[in-house]
Design a protein around this motif. Structure first.
Motif, PDB file in Angstrom:
ATOM      1  N   LEU A 140       0.310  -0.905  -0.099  1.00 27.13           N
ATOM      2  CA  LEU A 140      -0.057  -0.644   0.177  1.00 27.13           C
ATOM      3  C   LEU A 140       0.710   0.873   0.003  1.00 27.13           C
ATOM      4  CD1 LEU A 140      -3.381  -0.747   1.707  1.00 27.13           C
ATOM      5  CD2 LEU A 140      -3.039  -0.424  -0.436  1.00 27.13           C
ATOM      6  N   VAL A 141       1.956   0.827   0.806  1.00 26.71           N
ATOM      7  CA  VAL A 141       2.494   1.618   0.926  1.00 26.71           C
ATOM      8  C   VAL A 141       3.391   2.804  -0.771  1.00 26.71           C
ATOM      9  CG1 VAL A 141       5.170   3.617   2.191  1.00 26.71           C
ATOM     10  CG2 VAL A 141       3.226   2.424   3.299  1.00 26.71           C
ATOM     11  N   GLY A 142       3.917   1.802  -1.076  1.00 24.58           N
ATOM     12  CA  GLY A 142       4.490   2.033  -2.160  1.00 24.58           C
ATOM     13  C   GLY A 142       4.064   2.347  -3.277  1.00 24.58           C
ATOM     14  N   GLY A 143       2.490   1.957  -3.318  1.00 25.25           N
ATOM     15  CA  GLY A 143       1.134   2.077  -4.373  1.00 25.25           C
ATOM     16  C   GLY A 143       0.728   3.543  -4.401  1.00 25.25           C
ATOM     17  N   ALA A 144       0.638   4.488  -2.675  1.00 24.96           N
ATOM     18  CA  ALA A 144      -0.075   5.561  -2.683  1.00 24.96           C
ATOM     19  C   ALA A 144       1.156   6.171  -3.142  1.00 24.96           C
ATOM     20  CB  ALA A 144      -0.365   5.465  -1.205  1.00 24.96           C
ATOM     21  N   GLY A 145       1.810   6.273  -3.279  1.00 22.45           N
ATOM     22  CA  GLY A 145       3.560   7.264  -3.391  1.00 22.45           C
ATOM     23  C   GLY A 145       3.070   7.012  -4.491  1.00 22.45           C
ATOM     24  N   ILE A 146       3.110   5.816  -5.760  1.00 26.05           N
ATOM     25  CA  ILE A 146       3.432   6.342  -7.010  1.00 26.05           C
ATOM     26  C   ILE A 146       1.815   7.042  -7.733  1.00 26.05           C
ATOM     27  CG2 ILE A 146       3.455   5.327  -9.151  1.00 26.05           C
ATOM     28  CD1 ILE A 146       4.971   2.657  -7.434  1.00 26.05           C
ATOM     29  N   LEU A 147       0.831   6.758  -6.990  1.00 28.58           N
ATOM     30  CA  LEU A 147      -0.439   6.935  -7.396  1.00 28.58           C
ATOM     31  C   LEU A 147      -0.541   8.849  -7.123  1.00 28.58           C
ATOM     32  CD1 LEU A 147      -3.438   6.055  -8.087  1.00 28.58           C
ATOM     33  CD2 LEU A 147      -4.363   5.925  -5.797  1.00 28.58           C
ATOM     34  N   ALA A 148       0.056   8.771  -5.337  1.00 28.56           N
ATOM     35  CA  ALA A 148      -0.218  10.451  -5.658  1.00 28.56           C
ATOM     36  C   ALA A 148       0.908  11.261  -6.522  1.00 28.56           C
ATOM     37  CB  ALA A 148       0.469  10.615  -4.432  1.00 28.56           C
ATOM     38  N   TRP A 189      -2.772   3.718 -13.456  1.00 28.86           N
ATOM     39  CA  TRP A 189      -2.566   2.152 -13.285  1.00 28.86           C
ATOM     40  C   TRP A 189      -1.626   0.897 -12.910  1.00 28.86           C
ATOM     41  CZ3 TRP A 189      -0.229  -1.792 -15.566  1.00 28.86           C
ATOM     42  CH2 TRP A 189      -0.781  -3.141 -16.067  1.00 28.86           C
ATOM     43  N   TYR A 190       0.302   1.683 -13.161  1.00 31.77           N
ATOM     44  CA  TYR A 190       0.934   0.964 -12.994  1.00 31.77           C
ATOM     45  C   TYR A 190       1.180   0.527 -11.203  1.00 31.77           C
ATOM     46  CZ  TYR A 190       5.843  -0.596 -11.773  1.00 31.77           C
ATOM     47  OH  TYR A 190       7.158  -0.709 -11.470  1.00 31.77           O
ATOM     48  N   ALA A 191       0.364   2.626 -10.421  1.00 36.49           N
ATOM     49  CA  ALA A 191       0.395   2.080  -8.912  1.00 36.49           C
ATOM     50  C   ALA A 191      -0.318   1.111  -8.307  1.00 36.49           C
ATOM     51  CB  ALA A 191      -0.082   3.768  -8.628  1.00 36.49           C
ATOM     52  N   PHE A 192      -1.637   0.751  -9.047  1.00 32.76           N
ATOM     53  CA  PHE A 192      -2.126  -0.215  -8.649  1.00 32.76           C
ATOM     54  C   PHE A 192      -2.061  -1.427  -9.164  1.00 32.76           C
ATOM     55  CE2 PHE A 192      -5.788   3.070  -8.518  1.00 32.76           C
ATOM     56  CZ  PHE A 192      -6.547   2.534  -7.774  1.00 32.76           C
ATOM     57  N   TRP A 234       1.254  -2.335  -9.328  1.00 32.60           N
ATOM     58  CA  TRP A 234       2.452  -2.092  -8.281  1.00 32.60           C
ATOM     59  C   TRP A 234       1.971  -3.067  -7.096  1.00 32.60           C
ATOM     60  CZ3 TRP A 234       4.523  -0.156  -4.540  1.00 32.60           C
ATOM     61  CH2 TRP A 234       6.482  -0.923  -4.362  1.00 32.60           C
ATOM     62  N   SER A 235       0.684  -2.135  -6.050  1.00 32.41           N
ATOM     63  CA  SER A 235       0.157  -2.248  -4.840  1.00 32.41           C
ATOM     64  C   SER A 235      -0.797  -3.859  -4.717  1.00 32.41           C
ATOM     65  CB  SER A 235      -0.313  -1.164  -4.878  1.00 32.41           C
ATOM     66  OG  SER A 235      -0.377  -0.273  -5.008  1.00 32.41           O
ATOM     67  N   ARG A 236      -0.785  -4.397  -5.908  1.00 29.65           N
ATOM     68  CA  ARG A 236      -1.268  -5.795  -5.965  1.00 29.65           C
ATOM     69  C   ARG A 236      -2.826  -5.649  -5.467  1.00 29.65           C
ATOM     70  NH1 ARG A 236       3.612  -8.553  -3.622  1.00 29.65           N
ATOM     71  NH2 ARG A 236       4.832  -8.924  -4.821  1.00 29.65           N
ATOM     72  N   LEU A 237      -3.361  -3.641  -5.790  1.00 34.54           N
ATOM     73  CA  LEU A 237      -4.409  -4.133  -6.018  1.00 34.54           C
ATOM     74  C   LEU A 237      -5.251  -4.282  -7.534  1.00 34.54           C
ATOM     75  CD1 LEU A 237      -4.785  -0.827  -3.293  1.00 34.54           C
ATOM     76  CD2 LEU A 237      -5.122  -3.072  -2.651  1.00 34.54           C
ATOM     77  N   HIS A 238      -7.032  -4.083  -7.300  1.00 33.41           N
ATOM     78  CA  HIS A 238      -6.585  -4.582  -8.936  1.00 33.41           C
ATOM     79  C   HIS A 238      -6.671  -3.534  -9.752  1.00 33.41           C
ATOM     80  CE1 HIS A 238      -8.998  -6.927 -11.670  1.00 33.41           C
ATOM     81  NE2 HIS A 238      -9.510  -7.342 -10.811  1.00 33.41           N
ATOM     82  N   PRO A 239      -5.692  -3.369 -10.894  1.00 32.94           N
ATOM     83  CA  PRO A 239      -5.801  -2.246 -11.885  1.00 32.94           C
ATOM     84  C   PRO A 239      -6.761  -1.298 -12.696  1.00 32.94           C
ATOM     85  CG  PRO A 239      -4.472  -3.687 -12.818  1.00 32.94           C
ATOM     86  CD  PRO A 239      -5.642  -4.591 -11.346  1.00 32.94           C
ATOM     87  N   THR A 240      -7.977  -2.264 -12.590  1.00 32.32           N
ATOM     88  CA  THR A 240      -9.618  -1.910 -13.299  1.00 32.32           C
ATOM     89  C   THR A 240      -9.832  -0.411 -12.708  1.00 32.32           C
ATOM     90  OG1 THR A 240      -9.919  -3.949 -13.238  1.00 32.32           O
ATOM     91  CG2 THR A 240     -11.451  -2.771 -13.844  1.00 32.32           C
ATOM     92  N   LEU A 241      -9.434  -0.251 -11.295  1.00 36.67           N
ATOM     93  CA  LEU A 241     -10.328   0.453 -11.006  1.00 36.67           C
ATOM     94  C   LEU A 241      -8.538   2.718 -11.553  1.00 36.67           C
ATOM     95  CD1 LEU A 241     -11.030  -0.442  -7.621  1.00 36.67           C
ATOM     96  CD2 LEU A 241     -12.726  -0.109  -9.681  1.00 36.67           C
ATOM     97  N   ALA A 242      -7.667   2.219 -11.992  1.00 33.16           N
ATOM     98  CA  ALA A 242      -6.701   2.734 -12.273  1.00 33.16           C
ATOM     99  C   ALA A 242      -7.377   4.004 -12.406  1.00 33.16           C
ATOM    100  CB  ALA A 242      -5.794   2.593 -13.279  1.00 33.16           C
ATOM    101  N   LEU A 243      -8.754   4.978 -13.383  1.00 33.11           N
ATOM    102  CA  LEU A 243      -9.056   5.770 -13.628  1.00 33.11           C
ATOM    103  C   LEU A 243      -9.657   6.259 -13.254  1.00 33.11           C
ATOM    104  CD1 LEU A 243      -9.439   5.742 -17.528  1.00 33.11           C
ATOM    105  CD2 LEU A 243      -7.395   6.517 -16.077  1.00 33.11           C
ATOM    106  N   VAL A 244     -10.463   5.580 -11.435  1.00 30.79           N
ATOM    107  CA  VAL A 244     -11.386   6.659 -11.118  1.00 30.79           C
ATOM    108  C   VAL A 244     -10.689   7.409 -10.463  1.00 30.79           C
ATOM    109  CG1 VAL A 244     -12.604   6.308  -8.712  1.00 30.79           C
ATOM    110  CG2 VAL A 244     -12.213   3.789 -10.709  1.00 30.79           C
ATOM    111  N   PRO A 245      -9.530   7.428  -9.871  1.00 32.47           N
ATOM    112  CA  PRO A 245      -9.448   8.379  -8.895  1.00 32.47           C
ATOM    113  C   PRO A 245      -8.391  10.087  -9.932  1.00 32.47           C
ATOM    114  CG  PRO A 245      -6.842   7.087  -8.812  1.00 32.47           C
ATOM    115  CD  PRO A 245      -8.370   6.215  -9.780  1.00 32.47           C
ATOM    116  N   ILE A 246      -8.573   9.123 -11.298  1.00 31.46           N
ATOM    117  CA  ILE A 246      -8.416  10.561 -12.433  1.00 31.46           C
ATOM    118  C   ILE A 246      -8.603  11.582 -13.042  1.00 31.46           C
ATOM    119  CG2 ILE A 246      -6.297  11.183 -14.474  1.00 31.46           C
ATOM    120  CD1 ILE A 246      -4.747   9.319 -11.757  1.00 31.46           C
ATOM    121  N   VAL A 247     -10.447  10.669 -13.059  1.00 27.91           N
ATOM    122  CA  VAL A 247     -11.207  10.993 -13.890  1.00 27.91           C
ATOM    123  C   VAL A 247     -12.125  12.508 -13.388  1.00 27.91           C
ATOM    124  CG1 VAL A 247     -13.939  10.786 -14.656  1.00 27.91           C
ATOM    125  CG2 VAL A 247     -12.038   8.932 -15.220  1.00 27.91           C
TER     126      VAL A 247
END
Lengths: 293, 390
Positions: B179-187, B216-219, B221-234
């Motif tokens: 989560l931590v690393g993934g959250a950093g990339i997502l930020a 997408w890469y953040a999700f 890499w975090s091993r969360l489902h990357p399907t939701l990649a655009l949810v925080p971007i839209v």
């Protein structure tokens, strides 16, 4: 239409019964019972807590008196219905009490009716894991969780099989990759994932349960498959033997298996609730070239 | 013009009408699911080999755009005229959603235990899913377009799915989530999207490629489902000042970034949905055991009961039910919201690996489609919506 279907069903039952009778008529292959060989029993779909489970357990105790197997592989659905502490007593500790006190170790895999937390039940010897491996003599055993075959487990299977140096590689789990029982049949979704790994890394024998019958499958891509899911449950007359796949089958009574690995040969017997040997034979250890990845 | 070319032009005129009908009525997903069911039960070997080969592309890449379009509907509905505007209107359905999710989830766990398949208990977040598109379509049929229960149910669905997404992330078995690393990339991805908006970038492509790609890469890499990649971007894509309405297509001449995004991606997203049904709904009927019934029973009973309890609590706290909405409407609405379909199948793939558990729960999701005819029958019996006495 219904009449024709009924006739087909009756014919299937007749063939199944005749096949079972033919198997019983053959002289059974005796287990060599050599010292130092790997000896084990296999039970699947056993944990009902009903009389047939106890009767199969009694047969296992009788067999143990002359063929002292060291451990029992459990092919899943080790416990049906309630899974509270008293259920563990009634459905496991009491029926197999004599074997447990004789020091026989049970090595479980879980089925779809088992509580996931049962991996922590000490007598199952799962070490808190859904899938795990161990060796006995010249054999490497892999107990898998086919109820949830995720990528992580697949990667683990590949690594474990690749690194295994033992002569024999034996996998067991609940859902059969090949089965000709009517109720469930083969779990093809699992097969397309596991079988390429089994052939690639030279798995010799696979044991499964889930269908409440006994079936021995002709070698598929060089691998021997057994379905033994009737150590408590039974679906009488549920087999529809497929000449292309079925080497032997028995669906008239509960059953369990005895297995002995002696050098390059694996001997097996399937024994019914009444103590009859319903199938037996010997499997030579396959050479890698015999497998067709 | 020859007879032959006239025929062809006739066919070509039908194509856009048929495709529009197919998309507006969300038919591609059920078509994909139906083909999958037939294929998996007739030629299982080829079905599973084919679907395993494409499952990553479909589930983890193509479906990104479907969920982006759902997010777009939610984002737009926060604009004036939208069902989420002002935010206070959302409180009652959000409180009701707690009941409408907790009751079916608990019921599911209890039922699969009673049905002797306790392993299926891990799939409890699937019971939270509501298919927003189908919910809207059925709610409009049962209650007519301008009934206040329609936006109420949409809000309930959005809140339920949001709780569901969090639950899936929390309940995923055997995932070593980073989560931590993934959250950093997502930020960083979100910062890029915010910068693009600040510099008034109007094309959606930079948002999609730079911010979306990194997300997408953040999700992943975090091993969360990357399907939701655009949810925080839209939400960072500039959108129209007013919401045209839930699932109302943007006009062809729309200039705002979010509408252009929708116009470009609505057809590819539907194709993705077809393949999503094809890949995930193929269940061997012989794999099913009594535990399969746990999910449909849990949602068909649990959603209406949970909705009534949740709405009751909200009323006790001091919120007011919308005009013309009483317990009978909520009961019917609960049946409409019980249909998880696309979101339910997504939760299945996110939670469960291939095997019997996924087969049984996926079939349970398909069986929950019974909520549609049950809602119609209940509406007729209770005389609500289009069946109300005038």
């Amino acid at each position: 239409m219904t009449l024709a279907r009924g006739r087909n069903r009756a014919l299937t039952l007749l063939i199944s019964a005749v096949a079972s009778a033919a198997i019983l008529a053959q002289a059974p292959q005796q287990l060599p019972n050599r010292s130092g060989s790997v000896k084990f029993a296999a039970i699947g779909d056993n944990g009902t807590g009903d009389k047939p489970e106890y009767e199969i357990a009694d047969q296992m105790v009788k067999a143990h008196a002359i063929f002292a197997f060291d451990f029992v592989i459990m092919l899943g659905d080790n416990m049906y219905g309630g899974q509270r502490p008293n259920d563990f007593v009634q459905k496991f500790e009491k029926p197999y009490a004599a074997l447990l006190s004789a020091g026989v170790k049970f090595q479980a895999s879980l089925g779809n009716h088992d509580q996931p937390s049962n991996v922590n039940y000490p007598p199952y010897n799962m070490g808190g894991q859904r899938y795990y491996t161990y060796t006995r003599g010249s054999a490497r055993f892999l107990a898998l969780d086919t109820t949830n075959m995720d990528q992580k487990q697949l990667a683990w299977v590949e690594t474990t099989l690749r690194d295994a140096k033992e002569d024999w590689k034996i996998c067991y789990f609940h859902h059969p990759l090949y089965s000709n029982a009517d109720r469930h049949g083969a779990s093809v979704d699992i097969r397309v994932r596991l079988e390429p790994l089994f052939t690639k890394y030279g798995v010799n024998v696979v044991f499964s349960g889930h269908d409440h019958v006994y079936e021995r499958i002709k070698p598929q891509n060089g691998i021997y498959y057994f379905v033994s899911g009737a150590a408590g449950q039974l679906r009488k007359g549920n087999m529809s033997p497929n000449p292309a796949e079925t080497a032997a089958s028995f669906d008239q009574d509960q059953s369990f298996m005895l297995v002995e690995i002696a050098g390059d040969e694996m001997y097996f017997q399937s024994i019914s609730r009444t103590g009859k040997i319903v199938d037996s034979g010997v499997i030579p250890r396959q050479k890698r070239a015999e497998m067709t990845p | 013009m020859t007879e032959h070319s006239r025929d062809r032009s006739g066919i070509w005129q039908v194509v856009p009408v048929a495709s529009r009908f197919t998309i507006e009525h969300l038919i591609l997903l059920p078509i994909g699911a139906l083909i999958a069911l037939v294929w998996a039960n007739t030629e299982p070997e080829s079905y599973y080999q084919f679907t395993y080969a494409i499952s990553f592309v479909v589930n983890d890449v193509a479906m990104v755009f479907f969920f982006a379009l759902i997010t777009k509907e939610v984002v737009e509905s926060t604009a004036p005229g939208g069902v989420l505007h002002p935010w206070r209107r959302t409180m009652l359905p959000v409180i009701a959603a707690v009941g409408a999710t907790a009751v079916p989830a608990l019921l599911h766990i209890e039922l699969v235990g009673l049905l002797d398949e306790p392993m299926l208990g891990v799939a409890w977040p699937v019971a939270l899913a509501t298919d927003l598109g189908l919910c809207y379509l059925v709610a409009r049929i049962v209650f007519r377009r301008h009934h206040p229960l329609v936006p109420f149910l949409l809000l309930l669905g959005v809140a339920s799915d949001a709780i569901g997404f969090f639950s899936v992330a929390l309940a995923s078995p055997d995932t070593d989530v980073r989560l931590v690393g993934g959250a950093g990339i997502l930020a960083v991805a979100i910062a890029i999207a915010a910068a693009l908006r600040r510099y008034k970038v109007k094309s959606f492509w930079p948002y999609l490629i730079f911010a979306g790609g990194l997300s997408w890469y953040a999700f992943y890499w975090s091993r969360l489902h990357p399907t939701l990649a655009l949810v925080p971007i839209v939400p960072f894509l500039p959108h129209a000042a007013r919401d045209p309405g839930f699932f109302v297509d943007a006009p062809e001449g729309a200039k705002d970034t979010l509408s252009r995004f929708e116009l470009w991606w609505r057809y590819p997203a539907q194709i993705a949905l077809f393949f999503f049904g094809l890949v995930n709904a193929g269940v061997s009927l012989r794999a099913l055991e009594p535990g399969t019934w746990g999910l449909p029973i849990a949602v068909l009973f649990g959603k209406p009961i949970g909705l009534l309890i949740g709405a009751g609590v909200a009323v006790i706290i001091g919120f007011h039910l919308p005009h013309r909405v009483g317990w009978r409407e909520l009961l019917v609405g609960g049946l409409v919201a019980a249909v998880g379909f696309s979101v339910g199948l997504f939760f299945c793939t996110a939670l469960l690996a291939a095997g019997q558990m996924r087969s049984e729960v996926s079939m349970g999701v398909l069986l929950s489609l019974a909520g549609v005819p049950l809602a119609l029958v209940a509406a007729k019996l209770l005389r609500v919506g289009r069946f109300a006495r005038s």
